[in-house]
Each structure stands twice: as structure tokens, then as C-alpha cells.
Design a protein around this motif. Structure first.
Motif, PDB file in Angstrom:
ATOM      1  N   PRO A 134       0.709  -1.403   0.111  1.00  0.00           N
ATOM      2  CA  PRO A 134       0.156   0.008   0.065  1.00  0.00           C
ATOM      3  C   PRO A 134       0.618   0.927   0.084  1.00  0.00           C
ATOM      4  O   PRO A 134       0.317   2.347  -0.686  1.00  0.00           O
ATOM      5  CB  PRO A 134      -0.670   0.173   1.548  1.00  0.00           C
ATOM      6  CG  PRO A 134      -0.904  -1.741   1.596  1.00  0.00           C
ATOM      7  CD  PRO A 134       0.728  -2.086   1.031  1.00  0.00           C
ATOM      8  N   LEU A 135       1.904   0.920   0.476  1.00  0.00           N
ATOM      9  CA  LEU A 135       2.694   2.501   0.534  1.00  0.00           C
ATOM     10  C   LEU A 135       3.526   2.486  -1.277  1.00  0.00           C
ATOM     11  O   LEU A 135       3.913   4.305  -1.152  1.00  0.00           O
ATOM     12  CB  LEU A 135       3.598   2.249   1.595  1.00  0.00           C
ATOM     13  CG  LEU A 135       3.924   2.218   3.067  1.00  0.00           C
ATOM     14  CD1 LEU A 135       5.042   1.410   3.413  1.00  0.00           C
ATOM     15  CD2 LEU A 135       3.045   2.891   3.595  1.00  0.00           C
ATOM     16  N   ILE A 136       3.092   1.912  -1.554  1.00  0.00           N
ATOM     17  CA  ILE A 136       3.664   2.564  -3.141  1.00  0.00           C
ATOM     18  C   ILE A 136       2.715   3.994  -3.716  1.00  0.00           C
ATOM     19  O   ILE A 136       3.027   4.778  -3.888  1.00  0.00           O
ATOM     20  CB  ILE A 136       3.887   1.837  -4.056  1.00  0.00           C
ATOM     21  CG1 ILE A 136       2.144   0.704  -4.544  1.00  0.00           C
ATOM     22  CG2 ILE A 136       4.606   0.517  -4.059  1.00  0.00           C
ATOM     23  CD1 ILE A 136       2.561   0.302  -5.389  1.00  0.00           C
ATOM     24  N   TYR A 137       1.674   3.831  -3.026  1.00  0.00           N
ATOM     25  CA  TYR A 137       0.326   4.621  -3.205  1.00  0.00           C
ATOM     26  C   TYR A 137       0.419   6.259  -2.488  1.00  0.00           C
ATOM     27  O   TYR A 137       0.445   6.798  -2.910  1.00  0.00           O
ATOM     28  CB  TYR A 137      -1.105   4.392  -3.595  1.00  0.00           C
ATOM     29  CG  TYR A 137      -1.242   2.874  -4.207  1.00  0.00           C
ATOM     30  CD1 TYR A 137      -0.778   3.027  -5.043  1.00  0.00           C
ATOM     31  CD2 TYR A 137      -0.947   1.500  -3.395  1.00  0.00           C
ATOM     32  CE1 TYR A 137      -1.084   1.927  -6.202  1.00  0.00           C
ATOM     33  CE2 TYR A 137      -1.416   0.275  -4.223  1.00  0.00           C
ATOM     34  CZ  TYR A 137      -1.063   0.884  -5.295  1.00  0.00           C
ATOM     35  OH  TYR A 137      -1.382  -0.905  -6.526  1.00  0.00           O
ATOM     36  N   SER A 138       0.802   5.960  -1.266  1.00  0.00           N
ATOM     37  CA  SER A 138       0.277   7.255   0.322  1.00  0.00           C
ATOM     38  C   SER A 138       1.716   7.407   0.262  1.00  0.00           C
ATOM     39  O   SER A 138       1.917   8.157   1.212  1.00  0.00           O
ATOM     40  CB  SER A 138      -0.215   6.241   1.451  1.00  0.00           C
ATOM     41  OG  SER A 138       0.666   4.988   2.037  1.00  0.00           O
ATOM     42  N   THR A 139       2.539   7.056   0.019  1.00  0.00           N
ATOM     43  CA  THR A 139       4.618   7.952   0.219  1.00  0.00           C
ATOM     44  C   THR A 139       5.014   7.555  -0.969  1.00  0.00           C
ATOM     45  O   THR A 139       5.233   6.943  -2.188  1.00  0.00           O
ATOM     46  CB  THR A 139       5.412   6.809   0.990  1.00  0.00           C
ATOM     47  OG1 THR A 139       5.965   5.505   0.554  1.00  0.00           O
ATOM     48  CG2 THR A 139       4.527   6.302   2.537  1.00  0.00           C
ATOM     49  N   ALA A 140       6.335   8.552  -1.344  1.00  0.00           N
ATOM     50  CA  ALA A 140       7.397   8.338  -2.151  1.00  0.00           C
ATOM     51  C   ALA A 140       8.636   8.345  -2.277  1.00  0.00           C
ATOM     52  O   ALA A 140       9.546   7.454  -2.680  1.00  0.00           O
ATOM     53  CB  ALA A 140       8.134  10.227  -2.393  1.00  0.00           C
ATOM     54  N   TYR A 141       8.120   6.812  -1.129  1.00  0.00           N
ATOM     55  CA  TYR A 141       9.562   5.752  -1.015  1.00  0.00           C
ATOM     56  C   TYR A 141       9.873   4.823  -2.490  1.00  0.00           C
ATOM     57  O   TYR A 141      11.251   4.648  -2.391  1.00  0.00           O
ATOM     58  CB  TYR A 141       9.542   4.563  -0.276  1.00  0.00           C
ATOM     59  CG  TYR A 141       8.884   5.623   1.321  1.00  0.00           C
ATOM     60  CD1 TYR A 141       9.614   6.420   1.469  1.00  0.00           C
ATOM     61  CD2 TYR A 141       8.268   4.218   2.325  1.00  0.00           C
ATOM     62  CE1 TYR A 141       9.460   6.607   2.755  1.00  0.00           C
ATOM     63  CE2 TYR A 141       7.548   4.902   3.504  1.00  0.00           C
ATOM     64  CZ  TYR A 141       8.526   6.348   3.900  1.00  0.00           C
ATOM     65  OH  TYR A 141       8.432   5.883   5.217  1.00  0.00           O
TER      66      TYR A 141
END
Length: 831
Positions: A366-373
Motif C-alpha cells: 500500500p505504501l507505493i500509493y501513499s508515500t514517495a518511497y
């Protein structure tokens, strides 16, 4: 004064439960307390606080803090306070590196800057992550004179409390980022047709691991968006990749926590993943409370090099003054998410870019959508000619994956293309999943095995007719239509292989004559037309073959769906399955219960009398006589031995002990041998392996996994990766010789194994609990303390966390019962 004292009271309410394995730790006493005893909620993190400007340099590369998921030894940080020009209160900016809960940091690991100074070196922090540091925490402290000493003493006096705080605040900030992304995407749907929300909301929820209230989608269109965003504190579900050490309830196994979550006593989800931070951190920091300072947790909102702070209560500039606590990324080795494809078939690549561009569906991060990591994400496409091209990707939570952001592909990129996703996760290279893409080449479609100039195939009216078409990019087929005269009927299809389209033409009610099939492909104006002809065909019976030792036979001919029964030497055989091989029907005829076929079947074919025949009764009363062929016994072998070779274990993972030779890990390999007690085995023989539940078998032949070890023995090497994705459970095998196949026999159970990172226990006491950490823990059905799994801790269906809490092991081992193979547990050593 503890920050809990500043929480504003609100009416108690019962909200849908969102607690899961990623939720922050909650004492069991609070879980079992009556919901009416909780009179006030912790205030949500809604107040905008000050910010920081942070850049991180590793080697020769510098990244803004929003692109850095974790720090490493030797990283250099440049940190400035982001305060307004007319800032009235003076703030000290304090940084502290930590080296674990039980090891106080040295004093020189704590640095202080006076943000109101003119000189850069005094107002900013230039830091290098020291060796053996594991966490980093920042503070914004109102200047009171002497604040430095008080803060240094607090950090060095109880480092474990700040370690826990950084972990929980980091987790809460990431949860908050997913909630923000979800809310922004829902609100953005105002730009589309209102009904569009019904299809987008479920995709958004899956992409971001959010709780979706499906009842909202049944409301009137104008109320759907506001309904979906109600009770936002309870929307956040667990993200396996980012779950922190506080992901199980204190003193209770995770499955028990999930069961308690639905009870009234547990408050129906009264604590959310990040709102609960206020209550937990208040308890942690209460010990440091003094007349001068109280500690105020913050959530970090990172965009570019700026870290904005969200507060759950207004800071105080009167004694006790508020110290804002800011969690920095953990100091650990890079751990990119295990991004995986959710596409079972090739992906159509007709659309090149834009909002509706080609979608590469992914899941697990999910963090690929909500962060710039995840940054600089691209896909490498390889054409059939070997030519490659890199295309940039855009993460789209509303579509559930990455969208190709480039323009039109070069002309050479048609047909079936291999695709590999890659990019960077912070400073580290990030390898994503592989896909098969297909793009039409403008050519037409034809019947499999033929060519455009061949005579049109003949079909039979009165029954369904299977038909396989071949052409470029079957995944891009938009519709298939059967036409006869002025009648048109949609036909269902399935992609078969890289260039095949499997159809079943419904001709039960059709008249004989010419007809056509039209195949419409996305991106083309006109469909491709295949001319066909359908005729009436009467039943034709060619012969009955019975193999020695069998109690059934196979009837060959055409239109054998009209066969009612067969009579053979006083026995009645009934239809038991019809298959079609091109224009030939094969009908299995099986004996009735209690009957036996005539004696005389042996391993060699006896001489058949010229008048030996079976009488076939067709529907409608007509009978025909058909010759009988008594064939040699079908090929039979026995399993001689087998050896399981476990697959590799990821770096830092635990090796699981397998129960004998009856369980094959899906990343392992198997070597087995078979023996024939009758006819000698030859290089032309084939062994098929398939799931016991059915499906296409894997064929092992000479030079491709099969070797002749002697006249009576074959040795086979089998790799589970040759089976379709997500295959698990019992496997079976059989020997195939020419057109004859032996009986299926059990081979092994294929199981997916969880990845175990480690096991940690609370102390030396016999009753101390242990925590099992890893990924794909949903594959575990139960964890036991003995081979009989008595007692056992059951893992809830659909568990998404990365830690399980279980009682301490009795003999230094845990026994894991897998969902794929519940018969025998695998062994997990504690150390």
C-alpha cells in the motif's frame, strides 16, 4: 502534565472495529473493560504544527526525507526548522540517536540547535548516523533555559520508552498517509461521473488496505462519498510490510485479539491504528512529566524535503511547556515490499499512457500509493525480437497498480512482450514482479492448426462445438460474436496460451449452413471474421477398446452424446464421460456396480474371435453392433522413492523442518523414481504430474525432467514452479505411453511456506510469551507446542499481520500446521 490531561472529551461512541495485527499495542485490561467505562476519546491528530526541512545523503546521492524509508549507518542528515518568519516562540531543535531499549546512548549522540540564531551552523543540524544506532528521534522544545539537560537526562534515563515511541509514531504516520491517500482519492471522484465511485472505492480500499463500508455504495449517489469517509479513525487496516513490533495485543495471541475485537467489551474498534497513539504515548511519557515539560506526540507528513507535523492537542507555552516528539525513519537495512502481480493472464497493452493507460495490477504494498518511497519506477519491455525499451510507471491506487506513463510503443513491440518492473526503494534498487503483455499486430484470426487459405472447418449442429482460434494478443480481445444470417449471439471465450482463444460455440438450436465468428480486438475498428459451416451429423460408432485389467472401456466415433448404453457378454455399460479430440468423440463406458467384465483380459492381447461385438443402444431406440478390441494393459508403475529438496531461505529467515518426504515446499524441488513390474520402460514414456483437484498436468519427458535409470525404472525431477501460480495441495502422477495413460496415483502434498524472520521471547520464565515474526503468516493454520498441536494457538482466517504471539515453547520448537497441508506440522526452532 501528561498529554492525556489535555485530550478533549467527546461523547463515547461505538464504532466499527478496525483493530488488526498492525494496530498499536493495547493493554489487555483496557480490552476487557466495559465500553461504558471509557468516557472520552483521544483527540485525533488534526492540528497543524511546525515542520522540518530534512535531506539525507548516502554516498554521492542526496534524497529528500519523503523518499527515505529507512536510515543507515554513515548517512548524513541536514535538518532545518521550518518556522514562519514571524515565529514568536523560540524553539530548540534536538536530535537523539538511540541504540535499543536497554542501552542508553552516549551524550554526544544528542545534538541541539537554536533555531532563532542567525548563523547556519547554530540554527541547523548536520548529523551523521553513528555506528550501532538503531533509532532516531527529534524534539522541538520551547527555550526555557536548562531544557537541554532535562531532555538529555530523560532520553538517557529511559531509552526504551523513546524506542517504543519512535516505532509507534512511525507506524502511525504511515497509517495516516494511507488514510490521507484514500480520502483524497474519494474526494477526487467528484471530477468523474458520480456512479464511477461504486467501481473505484473497492479498488482504492484493496490498494491502500482500508476498511470499506460497502453499505455506502447502496446509498443515493450524492451521499456515497461522505458515507465512505465517516469514522475515518477506524478505516485503517494492517499493512503487512509496515507492521511494527507493537502489532499484537499485550499478553494475548493475535488470533485472540481479533476475536476480542468484535465484542462489546472491546469497544467495537474503539482504538484505531493511529488515534490510539495518543493514549499509549501518554502512558509512556507520563513517567517524565514534571512541572517544566510535558511530551506531545506528533505524526509526520512528509512531502519532498519537508516534514509537516500533526498534533493531537494544542501545545502549551506555559509551564508545563509542550515538547513535540518527532519520530525519524528507523535505522535498519533496506526492506522493500514484496510487490507481486495480481494478473493471472497476459495484460493487454493497447492503451499507451494517460489516465486510462495500460495497467500492471500489483498487490502487497500500500505504501507505493501513499508515500514517495518507491521512486523512478519503470518497466522494461522485451519484444519477441529481443529489443528492449524502458517505460516510466505511475502508481494509481484507484486502478490497483502501475500505469504505463509513456507514449506509444515502438512498432516492433507487438505480439507477446515480457515485462519487468523495477525502480528504487529509497536509496536501494527495487525489483518488482514480471508480467506478460500483449499488443495486437494488426493481423487477423484463424482456426488453430490451419491457415487463412484452408478450407473452412465443419461444425455440427445440435450440440456445443469447441473451437480454438489463434492470433496475436488474445488478452486484447474485446468481444466474440457468432453470426448466422441475421442472428448474432455473443460467445464466451478464454485465453489459451500466448496466442490462443478457446471458444465453445452454442449450436444446439442452430440450423445447418454457413456461419461466421467475429473477433473484435481493442484498438481496431473492424472485427476479424472467420468463415465456418455447420452440418447435421448422425451418430457413428467405430469401435470399443477395453484394456486388460480394466473394468471400463472407451467407445470411439462421432455424435456419441446420443449413446444410451452398451451390452457386452450380458453386462450393461453406461456412459461415464465424453471427450472430443478434433472430429473424434471418445465416450468412456463403465460397468454397473457389482458387475465384472468377462475373464480373458491379460497382459498380452489374446486372439479376438471375428464375431466378438458389443451392442450399442442409441437414444430413440436404434441399436448398432460394434467390434471389441481387447488391448494390452494400460501402462502401470509404482512409486519407488522420492527426495524433497527444500528451496532457498531469504537472508535472515528461519529454516523450517519438513515432515518427512510427504510435503513439498512451493519453492523447493522433488526427485522421485517409479518402477514397472511389467513391460520395460523406454525414453518415449512420459510422466504427468497434476493437482489432485484437477487441472492441466505438467509433462516430464526424456531430456525434460525424466531419465531412464534401467529397463524397469524411471527417475523424474519435478519443479513446482512449472505448475500454474497459487497451486497447492495434494499432487498426483501417472505414466503415459503413446495414446494410453495409466491410473492417477498420489505423489506428494505441495505447500506454500510462510517466511519466518525470527522468534523472540519475553524472558527466562517458563510461562513467558514468544513472538513469531515474518510474512505470509496467513498460511499458518495453527501453532502448537507439540507434534500433536496440543495445546495450539489458532491463526484467524485472513490474518494480515507480520507477528504472532504464542506461549513459550516446551522443547525449543514450535509446530506449525499449514493451511495447505494440515496433515503433518512443520517444525520451527526457537533459536
Amino acid at each position: 502534565m501528561p498529554i492525556a490531561g489535555k485530550n478533549r472529551a467527546r461523547p463515547s461512541r461505538l464504532t466499527p472495529w478496525a483493530l488488526n495485527a498492525g494496530a498499536l499495542a493495547l493493554p489487555m485490561a483496557a480490552m476487557l473493560a466495559s465500553s461504558t467505562a471509557v468516557a472520552a476519546d483521544p483527540a485525533p491528530f488534526e492540528l497543524n504544527g511546525p515542520g522540518l526541512r530534512i535531506q539525507v545523503t548516502r554516498g554521492k546521492e542526496t534524497l529528500p526525507i519523503a523518499q527515505v524509508p529507512s536510515l543507515a549507518e554513515g548517512d548524513m542528515l541536514s535538518i532545518h526548522a521550518d518556522l514562519p518568519e514571524d515565529q514568536g516562540a523560540k524553539f530548540l531543535m534536538v536530535s537523539a540517536f538511540l541504540r535499543g531499549a536497554t542501552n542508553p546512548p552516549p551524550k554526544d549522540w544528542i545534538k541541539i540547535a537554536e533555531t532563532w540564531r542567525d548563523k547556519e551552523k547554530n540554527k541547523a543540524l548536520a548529523l551523521t548516523v553513528p555506528k550501532n544506532a538503531r533509532q532516531m528521534v527529534m524534539f522541538l522544545v520551547p527555550d526555557t533555559g536548562g531544557a537541554e539537560g532535562t531532555l538529555v537526562d530523560a532520553v538517557r534515563g529511559k531509552p526504551g520508552e523513546f524506542v517504543r515511541a519512535t516505532q509507534d509514531l512511525n507506524q502511525a504516520s504511515l497509517d495516516h498517509s494511507r488514510l490521507d491517500a484514500f480520502m483524497a482519492a474519494i474526494r477526487a471522484q467528484d471530477n468523474y461521473h458520480p456512479e464511477f465511485l461504486r467501481s473505484v472505492a473497492p479498488t482504492l480500499a484493496r490498494s491502500l488496505s482500508m476498511k470499506l463500508n460497502e453499505e455506502c455504495l447502496s446509498k443515493v449517489i450524492e451521499l456515497q462519498a461522505s458515507c465512505l469517509l465517516e469514522n475515518r479513525e477506524t478505516l485503517v487496516l494492517a499493512d503487512v510490510h509496515t507492521s511494527s513490533v507493537a502489532e499484537t495485543l499485550t499478553g494475548a495471541p493475535t488470533d485472540l485479539a481479533l476475536q476480542l475485537s468484535a465484542t462489546r467489551e472491546a469497544g467495537y474498534g474503539y482504538y484505531s491504528a493511529y488515534i490510539g497513539v495518543a493514549r499509549d504515548i501518554a502512558k509512556i511519557f507520563g513517567a517524565f512529566s514534571n512541572p517544566q515539560f510535558s511530551y506531545l506526540p506528533t505524526l509526520s507528513v512528509r512531502k519532498g524535503d519537508r516534514t509537516g507535523l500533526l498534533l493531537n492537542t494544542a501545545p502549551s507555552f506555559e509551564k508545563p511547556k509542550s515538547v513535540m516528539v518527532i519520530a525519524m525513519p528507523a535505522i535498519e537495512s533496506g526492506s522493500p515490499p514484496r510487490l507481486r502481480t495480481s494478473a493471472n493472464d497476459p495484460v493487454c497493452a493497447v492503451q499507451a499512457g494517460g489516465a486510462q493507460g495500460t495497467l500492471l495490477p500489483v498487490e502487497g504494498a500500500p505504501l507505493i500509493y501513499s508515500t514517495a518511497y518507491a521512486r523512478e519506477m519503470k518497466v522494461t519491455l522485451t519484444a519477441p525480437s529481443g529489443q528492449t525499451v524502458d517505460v516510466p510507471l505511475e502508481a494509481r491506487a484507484d486502478r490497483g497498480g502501475y500505469v504505463l506513463a509513456g507514449g506509444e510503443l515502438p512498432a516492433a513491440f507487438t505480439g507477446t512482450l515480457r515485462a519487468h518492473v523495477y525502480g528504487y526503494w529509497g536509496f536501494d534498487r527495487f525489483e518488482g514482479p514480471d508480467f506478460l503483455l500483449q499488443k495486437p499486430d494488426g493481423g487477423g484470426w484463424q482456426v488453430a492448426g490451419g491457415d487463412k487459405n484452408a478450407e473452412m472447418p465443419t461444425l455440427v449442429v445440435g450440440r456445443d462445438n469447441p473451437l480454438v482460434l489463434t492470433g496475436a494478443a488474445p488478452s486484447c480481445v474485446e468481444s466474440v460474436t457468432l453470426r448466422q444470417g441475421g442472428s448474432a449471439q455473443s460467445v464466451e471465450w478464454k485465453v489459451q496460451g500466448k496466442d490462443g482463444l478457446a471458444l465453445t460455440l452454442p449450436l444446439a438450436g442452430r440450423k445447418p449452413g454457413e456461419m461466421s465468428v467475429e473477433v473484435k480486438v481493442r484498438g481496431t475498428a473492424q472485427p476479424s471474421t472467420i468463415a465456418l459451416r455447420a452440418d447435421v451429423q448422425a451418430s457413428r460408432v467405430d469401435g470399443l477398446v477395453i484394456h486388460a485389467g480394466d473394468d471400463w472401456g472407451v467407445l470411439t466415433g462421432q455424435r456419441l452424446d446420443q449413446v444410451d448404453s452398451a451390452e457386452l457378454a450380458g453386462l450393461t455399460l453406461k456412459p461415464d464421460g465424453l471427450t472430443r479430440d478434433g472430429t473424434v468423440d471418445r465416450l468412456r463406458l463403465a460397468r454397473s456396480d457389482g458387475q465384472k467384465l468377462p475373464e480373458g483380459a491379460s497382459q498380452t492381447v489374446p486372439e479376438i474371435p471375428g464375431d466378438a461385438a458389443a451392442r450399442i443402444r442409441l437414444r430413440g431406440g436404434r441399436t448398432v453392433s460394434v467390434p471389441i478390441t481387447l488391448a494390452e494393459a494400460r501402462p502401470r508403475v509404482n512409486l519407488l522413492s522420492k527426495t524433497i529438496e527444500p528451496g532457498p531461505v531469504a537472508a535472515g529467515g528461519r529454516v523450517l523442518g519438513l515432515p518427512g518426504e510427504d510435503l513439498l515446499p512451493d519453492n523447493g524441488r522433488m526427485v522421485f523414481s517409479v518402477r514397472s513390474d511389467a513391460a520395460p520402460l523406454t525414453p518415449a514414456d512420459v510422466i504427468e504430474v497434476a493437482p489432485a483437484s484437477g487441472g492441466e498436468p505438467v509433462r516430464l519427458s526424456a531430456g525434460k525432467g525424466l531419465k531412464v535409470a534401467g529397463p524397469q525404472v524411471l527417475v523424474a525431477s519435478f519443479d513446482p514452479e512449472t505448475l500454474p501460480p497459487s497451486t497447492f495441495g495434494p499432487l498426483r502422477f501417472r505414466l503415459v505411453r503413446g495414446g494410453d495413460a495409466g491410473d492417477w496415483q498420489p505423489l506428494v502434498t505441495l505447500a506454500r511456506l510462510p517466511h519466518i524472520d525470527g522468534v523472540s521471547c519475553g524472558g527466562a520464565e517458563r510461562d513467558a510469551n514468544c513472538t513469531i515474526r515474518g510474512s505470509d503468516l496467513f498460511l499458518i493454520d495453527a501453532v502448537g507446542l507439540s507434534p500433536a498441536l496440543d495445546p495450539a494457538v489458532n491463526v484467524a482466517q485472513g490474518f494480515t499481520g507480520s507477528a504472532l504471539q504464542v506461549p513459550a515453547a516446551r522443547d525449543g520448537k514450535f509446530y506449525l500446521r499449514l493451511r495447505d497441508a494440515p496433515g503433518a506440522p512443520v517444525v520451527l526452532p526457537v533459536s
